[in-house]
Design a protein around this motif. Sequence first.
Motif, short mmCIF file in Angstrom:
data_model
loop_
_atom_site.label_atom_id
_atom_site.label_comp_id
_atom_site.label_asym_id
_atom_site.label_seq_id
_atom_site.Cartn_x
_atom_site.Cartn_y
_atom_site.Cartn_z
N GLN A 44 16.80 43.17 25.78
CA GLN A 44 16.98 41.72 25.91
C GLN A 44 16.22 41.02 24.78
N GLU A 58 12.99 43.27 24.67
CA GLU A 58 12.35 44.05 25.73
C GLU A 58 13.29 45.17 26.12
N LEU A 61 14.95 49.76 31.57
CA LEU A 61 15.51 51.04 31.96
C LEU A 61 16.70 50.89 32.91
N ARG A 62 17.72 51.70 32.69
CA ARG A 62 18.89 51.74 33.57
C ARG A 62 19.16 53.17 33.99
N PRO A 73 16.41 49.13 38.59
CA PRO A 73 15.02 49.61 38.44
C PRO A 73 14.13 49.12 39.59
N ASN A 117 7.74 48.36 29.01
CA ASN A 117 7.00 48.21 30.26
C ASN A 117 6.23 49.48 30.59
N ASP A 178 2.46 41.03 31.66
CA ASP A 178 3.77 40.71 32.21
C ASP A 178 3.62 39.97 33.54
N ASP A 179 4.62 39.21 33.92
CA ASP A 179 4.66 38.52 35.23
C ASP A 179 3.40 37.69 35.44
N ARG A 202 8.99 34.70 35.66
CA ARG A 202 10.27 34.03 35.88
C ARG A 202 10.23 33.05 37.05
N GLY A 236 12.81 34.53 31.92
CA GLY A 236 13.81 33.99 32.85
C GLY A 236 14.31 32.61 32.51
N GLU A 238 16.97 30.14 31.74
CA GLU A 238 18.42 30.19 32.01
C GLU A 238 19.18 28.96 31.54
N GLY A 256 15.55 35.24 28.30
CA GLY A 256 16.29 34.90 29.51
C GLY A 256 17.79 34.84 29.27
N TYR A 257 18.52 34.67 30.38
CA TYR A 257 19.97 34.68 30.31
C TYR A 257 20.55 33.59 29.40
N PRO A 262 20.09 41.49 29.26
CA PRO A 262 19.82 42.73 28.53
C PRO A 262 21.13 43.46 28.24
#
Length: 278
Positions: A44, A58, A61-62, A73, A117, A178-179, A202, A236, A238, A256-257, A262
């Motif tokens: 992303q 960033e 993981l998928r 995740p 991360n 983060d966060d 976010r 985040g 948007e 963010g979107y 991502p």
Amino acid sequence: NAKEQGVEIRRYIPAMQMKAKERLKLENDLRRALERDEFYLVYQPQVLLETEEIVGMEALLRWNHPKRGLVSPVDFIPIAEESGLIVPIGEWVLKTACQQNKTWQNAGYQPICVSINLSMRQFLQPNLAGKIDAILKDIGLDPSYVDLEITESMTLDKETAFDQLNRLKRLGVCISIDDFGTGYSSLHYLKNMPIDRLKIDRSFVSDVMEDSNNAAIVSTITSMAHHLKLKVTAEGVENKEQLHFLRQQHCHEAQGYLFSKPVKAAEFELSFLKPLLE
Ligand code: C2E
Ligand code: CA
Ligand code: CA
Ligand code: CA
């Protein structure tokens, strides 16, 4: 009445067992996912607000599960964390994200930073810095193009965190929290920890236009970051209104979107990477 309770309990237990069974199944599948090549990374973009340039990405993981399809995740990282599987998986993430970044630099794109991360278990490994050092040297990636994201909860044991962060900083990588705002880090920690950046969670950014408390929180975190000479990234984002607000607060970067979800490596390259200008 006792009988009714018995019924209640009998109905309850099988559901619990199923959950545990389900979890165990997922854990077993997770154990094989690495060798079966079921993981991939999405990226992303991170945007510098002043110029709207893409300065980072960033890695997220998928897991493409053979039967369930894409597993979030949010659902498998906690299982990986508890089972210890996060350590080899996290190493795969580090290697893959760093290799991807190097491949793009070699292809002649303007270099950007990759954020990765780290999980709690990874962060608590005494030899983490050594491992990352070996990965970077092996790939030949300049450490200044790597950003490691940790959460506030990882800094609760102050001494351990301080030592680990110093070892990581000596490599030349960046460290982000983060966060930010959802855990609890005392301002004292912030002042003393060798970190480079705060990522505003976010949850504060998402309704910053409707909730004046969130606006106050975002504005306070941003100005605190400026005073502590830390970079600050909003997560985040948007919509345009949020972006406008963040600009007013002189927030450095946003993710963010609004800019992009991502995306897979090939799409990231096509949509966001710029060739180096000679
Ligand atoms: P995170 O590190 O906070 O990552 C941001 C999450 O927010 C990502 O979810 C991302 O897709 C999502 N997101 C980004 N922009 C927006 C937006 O504008 N709106 C909304 N609603 N969501 C947005 P994702 O990819 O599902 O990852 C969830 C969490 O899983 C991550 O949260 C992180 O804690 C964990 N995770 C993901 N990849 C890894 C990894 O490689 N290692 C470890 N340890 N954890 C990971
Ligand atoms: Ca993150
Ligand atoms: Ca985050
Ligand atoms: Ca998160």
